[in-house]
Design a protein around this motif. Sequence first.
Motif, PDB file in Angstrom:
ATOM      1  N   GLU A  44      17.645   8.053   7.776  1.00 14.15           N
ATOM      2  CA  GLU A  44      16.390   7.982   7.023  1.00 14.15           C
ATOM      3  C   GLU A  44      15.672   9.329   7.031  1.00 14.15           C
ATOM      4  OE1 GLU A  44      12.194   5.443   7.025  1.00 14.15           O
ATOM      5  OE2 GLU A  44      13.706   5.137   8.598  1.00 14.15           O
ATOM      6  N   GLN A  45      15.647   9.969   8.212  1.00 11.76           N
ATOM      7  CA  GLN A  45      15.001  11.281   8.284  1.00 11.76           C
ATOM      8  C   GLN A  45      15.723  12.297   7.407  1.00 11.76           C
ATOM      9  OE1 GLN A  45      14.693  12.472  12.364  1.00 11.76           O
ATOM     10  NE2 GLN A  45      13.348  10.783  12.938  1.00 11.76           N
ATOM     11  N   SER A  46      17.075  12.231   7.414  1.00 12.02           N
ATOM     12  CA  SER A  46      17.838  13.176   6.592  1.00 12.02           C
ATOM     13  C   SER A  46      17.579  12.955   5.106  1.00 12.02           C
ATOM     14  CB  SER A  46      19.330  13.027   6.903  1.00 12.02           C
ATOM     15  OG  SER A  46      20.103  13.860   6.074  1.00 12.02           O
ATOM     16  N   VAL A  47      17.575  11.665   4.688  1.00 13.19           N
ATOM     17  CA  VAL A  47      17.333  11.370   3.277  1.00 13.19           C
ATOM     18  C   VAL A  47      15.918  11.772   2.881  1.00 13.19           C
ATOM     19  CG1 VAL A  47      17.131   9.500   1.607  1.00 13.19           C
ATOM     20  CG2 VAL A  47      19.060   9.536   3.189  1.00 13.19           C
ATOM     21  N   THR A  48      14.960  11.478   3.775  1.00 10.31           N
ATOM     22  CA  THR A  48      13.569  11.845   3.473  1.00 10.31           C
ATOM     23  C   THR A  48      13.411  13.359   3.368  1.00 10.31           C
ATOM     24  OG1 THR A  48      12.792   9.867   4.642  1.00 10.31           O
ATOM     25  CG2 THR A  48      11.198  11.623   4.266  1.00 10.31           C
ATOM     26  N   ALA A  49      14.044  14.084   4.322  1.00  6.77           N
ATOM     27  CA  ALA A  49      13.957  15.545   4.268  1.00  6.77           C
ATOM     28  C   ALA A  49      14.630  16.097   3.018  1.00  6.77           C
ATOM     29  CB  ALA A  49      14.605  16.142   5.527  1.00  6.77           C
ATOM     30  N   ARG A  58      14.980  14.523   0.093  1.00 11.82           N
ATOM     31  CA  ARG A  58      14.128  14.243  -1.072  1.00 11.82           C
ATOM     32  C   ARG A  58      12.919  15.169  -1.089  1.00 11.82           C
ATOM     33  NH1 ARG A  58      14.238   7.592  -0.652  1.00 11.82           N
ATOM     34  NH2 ARG A  58      16.384   7.325  -1.427  1.00 11.82           N
ATOM     35  N   ARG A  59      12.330  15.396   0.106  1.00 17.36           N
ATOM     36  CA  ARG A  59      11.164  16.277   0.152  1.00 17.36           C
ATOM     37  C   ARG A  59      11.548  17.707  -0.225  1.00 17.36           C
ATOM     38  NH1 ARG A  59       9.676  15.164   4.908  1.00 17.36           N
ATOM     39  NH2 ARG A  59      10.551  16.960   5.995  1.00 17.36           N
ATOM     40  N   LEU A  60      12.757  18.128   0.239  1.00 22.96           N
ATOM     41  CA  LEU A  60      13.207  19.473  -0.094  1.00 22.96           C
ATOM     42  C   LEU A  60      13.403  19.626  -1.599  1.00 22.96           C
ATOM     43  CD1 LEU A  60      14.279  22.254   0.807  1.00 22.96           C
ATOM     44  CD2 LEU A  60      16.537  21.217   1.005  1.00 22.96           C
ATOM     45  N   VAL A  61      14.010  18.615  -2.221  1.00 24.57           N
ATOM     46  CA  VAL A  61      14.227  18.689  -3.666  1.00 24.57           C
ATOM     47  C   VAL A  61      12.893  18.688  -4.410  1.00 24.57           C
ATOM     48  CG1 VAL A  61      15.189  17.461  -5.642  1.00 24.57           C
ATOM     49  CG2 VAL A  61      16.509  17.642  -3.536  1.00 24.57           C
ATOM     50  N   ALA A  62      11.973  17.817  -3.966  1.00 32.11           N
ATOM     51  CA  ALA A  62      10.672  17.755  -4.641  1.00 32.11           C
ATOM     52  C   ALA A  62       9.901  19.056  -4.472  1.00 32.11           C
ATOM     53  CB  ALA A  62       9.870  16.577  -4.094  1.00 32.11           C
ATOM     54  N   ASP A  63       9.890  19.576  -3.222  1.00 37.34           N
ATOM     55  CA  ASP A  63       9.160  20.824  -2.983  1.00 37.34           C
ATOM     56  C   ASP A  63       9.807  22.001  -3.714  1.00 37.34           C
ATOM     57  OD1 ASP A  63       7.454  19.399  -1.392  1.00 37.34           O
ATOM     58  OD2 ASP A  63       8.402  19.980   0.493  1.00 37.34           O
ATOM     59  N   ALA A  64      11.150  22.006  -3.719  1.00 32.98           N
ATOM     60  CA  ALA A  64      11.829  23.107  -4.407  1.00 32.98           C
ATOM     61  C   ALA A  64      11.543  23.088  -5.908  1.00 32.98           C
ATOM     62  CB  ALA A  64      13.337  23.020  -4.152  1.00 32.98           C
ATOM     63  N   SER A  65      11.574  21.895  -6.493  1.00 29.67           N
ATOM     64  CA  SER A  65      11.265  21.809  -7.931  1.00 29.67           C
ATOM     65  C   SER A  65       9.832  22.250  -8.210  1.00 29.67           C
ATOM     66  CB  SER A  65      11.496  20.381  -8.420  1.00 29.67           C
ATOM     67  OG  SER A  65      10.633  19.480  -7.743  1.00 29.67           O
ATOM     68  N   HIS A  66       8.928  21.893  -7.277  1.00 30.78           N
ATOM     69  CA  HIS A  66       7.532  22.288  -7.473  1.00 30.78           C
ATOM     70  C   HIS A  66       7.372  23.796  -7.340  1.00 30.78           C
ATOM     71  CE1 HIS A  66       3.167  22.163  -7.294  1.00 30.78           C
ATOM     72  NE2 HIS A  66       3.219  22.877  -6.173  1.00 30.78           N
ATOM     73  N   GLU A  67       8.031  24.394  -6.324  1.00 25.15           N
ATOM     74  CA  GLU A  67       7.880  25.828  -6.107  1.00 25.15           C
ATOM     75  C   GLU A  67       8.586  26.646  -7.185  1.00 25.15           C
ATOM     76  OE1 GLU A  67       6.127  27.416  -3.892  1.00 25.15           O
ATOM     77  OE2 GLU A  67       5.375  25.583  -2.952  1.00 25.15           O
ATOM     78  N   LEU A  68       9.667  26.112  -7.735  1.00 26.68           N
ATOM     79  CA  LEU A  68      10.403  26.863  -8.751  1.00 26.68           C
ATOM     80  C   LEU A  68       9.763  26.766 -10.131  1.00 26.68           C
ATOM     81  CD1 LEU A  68      14.099  26.048  -7.784  1.00 26.68           C
ATOM     82  CD2 LEU A  68      13.006  28.293  -7.722  1.00 26.68           C
ATOM     83  N   ARG A  69       8.947  25.747 -10.328  1.00 23.88           N
ATOM     84  CA  ARG A  69       8.400  25.536 -11.665  1.00 23.88           C
ATOM     85  C   ARG A  69       7.525  26.719 -12.097  1.00 23.88           C
ATOM     86  NH1 ARG A  69       6.206  21.014 -10.745  1.00 23.88           N
ATOM     87  NH2 ARG A  69       8.017  19.758 -11.369  1.00 23.88           N
ATOM     88  N   THR A  70       6.649  27.197 -11.194  1.00 28.68           N
ATOM     89  CA  THR A  70       5.730  28.282 -11.561  1.00 28.68           C
ATOM     90  C   THR A  70       6.448  29.593 -11.847  1.00 28.68           C
ATOM     91  OG1 THR A  70       3.947  27.244 -10.302  1.00 28.68           O
ATOM     92  CG2 THR A  70       3.725  29.598 -10.792  1.00 28.68           C
ATOM     93  N   PRO A  71       7.322  30.071 -10.926  1.00 22.52           N
ATOM     94  CA  PRO A  71       8.002  31.349 -11.252  1.00 22.52           C
ATOM     95  C   PRO A  71       8.924  31.239 -12.453  1.00 22.52           C
ATOM     96  CG  PRO A  71       8.879  30.401  -9.233  1.00 22.52           C
ATOM     97  CD  PRO A  71       7.662  29.626  -9.579  1.00 22.52           C
ATOM     98  N   LEU A  72       9.556  30.109 -12.673  1.00 22.42           N
ATOM     99  CA  LEU A  72      10.419  29.964 -13.845  1.00 22.42           C
ATOM    100  C   LEU A  72       9.597  29.990 -15.127  1.00 22.42           C
ATOM    101  CD1 LEU A  72      13.034  27.289 -12.676  1.00 22.42           C
ATOM    102  CD2 LEU A  72      13.380  29.739 -13.028  1.00 22.42           C
TER     103      LEU A  72
END
Length: 477
Positions: free
Chosen positions: A240-245, A247-261
């Motif tokens: 559960e921790q791995s899946v949560t991490a 999902r959070r990594l994918v969500a955070d990465a998409s959020h952080e990449l959206r602005t510079p892209l």
Amino acid sequence: MTGRRRLGGRWVRRRPLRTRLALAASAAVALVAVGVCAAAFLVLRVQMTRQLDLNLAQTATQLSQRMRNWGPTAGDTSCRYQAVPCVQLIPADPARDARGSTALPVSQATREVATGRHAPYYTNLTVAGYPVRMYTSRLHSRDEALQVALRSDTVERGVRQAAWALAAVGGTGVLLAAGLGYWVSRTGLAPVARLTATAERIATTRDPRHRIELPAGPAAHEDEITRLAASFNTMLGELEQSVTAQRRLVADASHELRTPLTALRTNAELLARADRLTEAQRDRAAGALTRQLREVTTLVNDLIELARDEEPRPLLEQIRPAALLEHAVAAAREHWPEVAFAARIAPEAAGVTLPGVPARLTRLLSNLLDNAAKFSPPGGPVETELDSVAGALHLTVRDHGPGIAPDDLPHVFDRFYRAQAARALPGSGLGLAMARQIARAHGAELTAERAPGGGALFRLRMPVTPRRPEGAERRAE
């Protein structure tokens, strides 16, 4: 025959484990019960027959003594009464036989017993429609054979009754064993059934939040199945921790990449209309595009390094942390010329070496120094210190900036986490997360705290004999 065996084996394999365990336990108990009942039946029949033979021998001995002392004694030869023995005298010479037919059968062995050429013996026969057990022995003083018989239907009746009673007891035992075996298998395998149901539910819903219910009680009294269920719950928690991490990594990465892209696309579209721009505007757009490409490249590389399931297999070397610190501080001075970096290395820590990966540890130190420089005021100092305390190297990095807010302190090493005061500063929020990952891979401990008098203080504790970094190979000497 082979086909039948295959069908039987396939039928057994298709049964649930609970049923197979109950069948196996019932079959084992049934075999034991049948064996015990059969053995008891044989022992009982032998003992009852032996008791009848003992009675016949004792009766023959008493009659022999009586005939020796008192002469011939009349006896019943009809065998009509159960408790009355049938007695018959047979001379060795057939010419001396009494007139009339004999009630008990006479054979050549009987004549030989009378002459002493044959040992006494027992015989089962039927007289007047009754089952009889007969004992033939010799009267030494008269060269005659004494035949003593008793009806054996009582013994046979007792043996039959014992057989029915033992069969009833054995059947009851088998049925009871089947019921108890099913109950024990159902109760004992209940955690396994819950484990299977949980695994199937997770496979269906793809939700690792489910857990197996464990029986209440102290851990010392847990059995193997309960420990298996507890281990499965632990594995589910890690999953559960791995899946949560993830999902959070994918969500955070998409959020952080959206602005510079978005900025990259804007500058690229702007440069596509370069004929409408002045030279200064083109240079400014090209510089912004280059800078944004560098930031995106750094962010993607950091994401790949953090999200990698397995660490690379770098070469493990004996390194000197003091030299790595001096090199990292020198590089930070060039990158941050407006910040004053100071390094103090204790004499006892200067020559200490330990196994590690130089490139990874250099990245750890660079991230700590860059983070301190980013929050330091212009001209403010960043102080580093390396000391040896209690068999471990202690490295501290301190800045004199705004420090870490109490609410932000538990999340400093989280991926993409950026405090309120740092959101206007450059960076992706991955530097400290990567630093902790590198420290843990080398068996070290990295912590953060508020420095006395203001600023942030990071402490890195490295054991002098740390565990081997994950995935590392030692360089050949």
